[in-house]
Enzyme design. Structure first.
Site, mmCIF file in Angstrom:
data_model
loop_
_atom_site.group_PDB
_atom_site.id
_atom_site.type_symbol
_atom_site.label_atom_id
_atom_site.label_comp_id
_atom_site.label_asym_id
_atom_site.label_seq_id
_atom_site.Cartn_x
_atom_site.Cartn_y
_atom_site.Cartn_z
ATOM 1 N N THR A 1 -7.707 2.134 8.382
ATOM 2 C CA THR A 1 -6.919 0.949 8.724
ATOM 3 C C THR A 1 -5.436 1.256 8.892
ATOM 4 O OG1 THR A 1 -6.680 0.431 6.369
ATOM 5 C CG2 THR A 1 -8.519 -0.598 7.533
ATOM 6 N N ASP B 1 0.821 -1.211 0.000
ATOM 7 C CA ASP B 1 0.000 0.000 0.000
ATOM 8 C C ASP B 1 0.856 1.262 0.000
ATOM 9 O OD1 ASP B 1 -2.344 -1.422 -0.076
ATOM 10 O OD2 ASP B 1 -2.780 -1.241 2.059
ATOM 11 N N GLY B 2 2.060 1.192 0.584
ATOM 12 C CA GLY B 2 2.946 2.348 0.560
ATOM 13 C C GLY B 2 3.360 2.725 -0.847
ATOM 14 N N HIS C 1 -5.930 18.959 25.286
ATOM 15 C CA HIS C 1 -4.499 18.867 24.992
ATOM 16 C C HIS C 1 -4.236 17.436 24.545
ATOM 17 C CE1 HIS C 1 -0.181 19.813 25.447
ATOM 18 N NE2 HIS C 1 -0.087 18.512 25.702
ATOM 19 N N ASN D 1 -4.813 8.766 3.036
ATOM 20 C CA ASN D 1 -5.096 8.135 4.326
ATOM 21 C C ASN D 1 -5.541 9.133 5.384
ATOM 22 O OD1 ASN D 1 -4.659 5.460 3.687
ATOM 23 N ND2 ASN D 1 -2.538 5.431 4.364
#
Length: 275
Positions: free
Chosen positions: A181, A66-67, A168, A138
């Protein structure tokens, strides 16, 4: 028709699969090229081309995980992308190497017949004043310069201008269904089916924030940081930009969407690989 093929950097297997696909597509009569990194890995006479050329191609092929798919998407603009998965989780890369040649040749034929079908997947952009982020498939994160005790940001989150949370935290993450995901999941955000039309707002390790929230896909999420030190905005885990405060960062759907060709991935089958 012109097809650009990009293989995962540093993977000999991905480079070999890309070369086999190049030869098959060329034999079918289409114009085809490899990116320079892949061509260099094969030590052939072809120097390859810059990935910028993907935006002017008719089809982009990503060979890896997927990268690699996201890397191709950042350079492909609205060119349809087909993903070949080399055994990773594969939420975006649907094809096995064994099925890739037939499926990609089918896409070439569909182009010749004027019958290419694509699925459009939303992308996000962050904006602050005249600055705009690289589109994210993403997630977009608004965060401090580091994580953990003594760090993070004080912020307010607004949805379509209406206050939702003030706290915060290490940061605020806004994700697409595709990104549910990814980083969102590691921050205990919800899984969202890719057919759901929504965005996830997830406060990361918030001191007293609200639970993760799913809003309409066309909602505008605003993160306000009053501290003069500002915040860092990150798209898909890279392209970090430091913005001085006080700053108001808006995050919303942008164009063009990511366009995916070829057979769809099996969402639930991919989920099994996460366990």
């Amino acid at each position: 028709m012109e097809v650009g093929i990009v293989a995962r950097k540093g993977s000999d297997r991905a480079a070999v699969v890309a070369a086999d696909l190049r030869d098959a597509v060329a034999a079918a009569g289409a114009s085809v090229w490899l990116d320079a990194e892949t061509a260099s890995a094969l030590d052939g006479p072809d120097p390859g081309r810059s990935v910028d050329a993907l935006a002017d191609s008719d089809l982009a092929v990503a060979v890896g995980g997927d990268g690699t798919f996201l890397f191709v998407a950042r350079n492909a603009d609205d060119t349809p992308i087909v993903g070949v998965n080399l055994g990773e989780v594969g939420f975006l890369n649907a094809l096995s190497p064994e099925d890739a040649e037939d499926a990609i040749l089918a896409e070439v034929q569909a182009f010749d017949d004027g019958e290419v079908r694509v699925r459009e997947v939303p992308r996000l952009a962050a904006r602050a004043g005249d600055w705009e982020s690289v589109p994210a498939a993403n997630e977009v994160v608004v965060q401090g310069d580091r994580r953990g005790p003594g760090s993070g940001i004080d912020y307010e989150v607004r949805v379509d201008g209406v206050p939702y949370s003030e706290s915060h935290a290490d940061g605020v993450l806004v994700a697409t269904p595709t990104g549910s995901t990814a980083y969102n999941l590691s921050e205990r955000g919800p899984l969202v089916h890719p057919e759901v039309s929504g965005l996830i707002v997830n406060e990361m390790a918030a001191r007293d924030g609200m639970p993760p929230l799913v809003v309409d896909l066309d909602a505008t999420v605003t993160v306000v940081v009053e501290d003069p030190s500002g915040a860092i905005v990150v798209s898909d885990g890279r392209n970090a930009t430091t913005l001085d405060g006080p700053i108001s960062v808006t995050i919303e759907r942008t164009t063009p969407p990511m366009r995916i060709a070829g057979p769809p991935s099996d969402f639930f089958e991919a989920l099994e690989k996460l366990s």
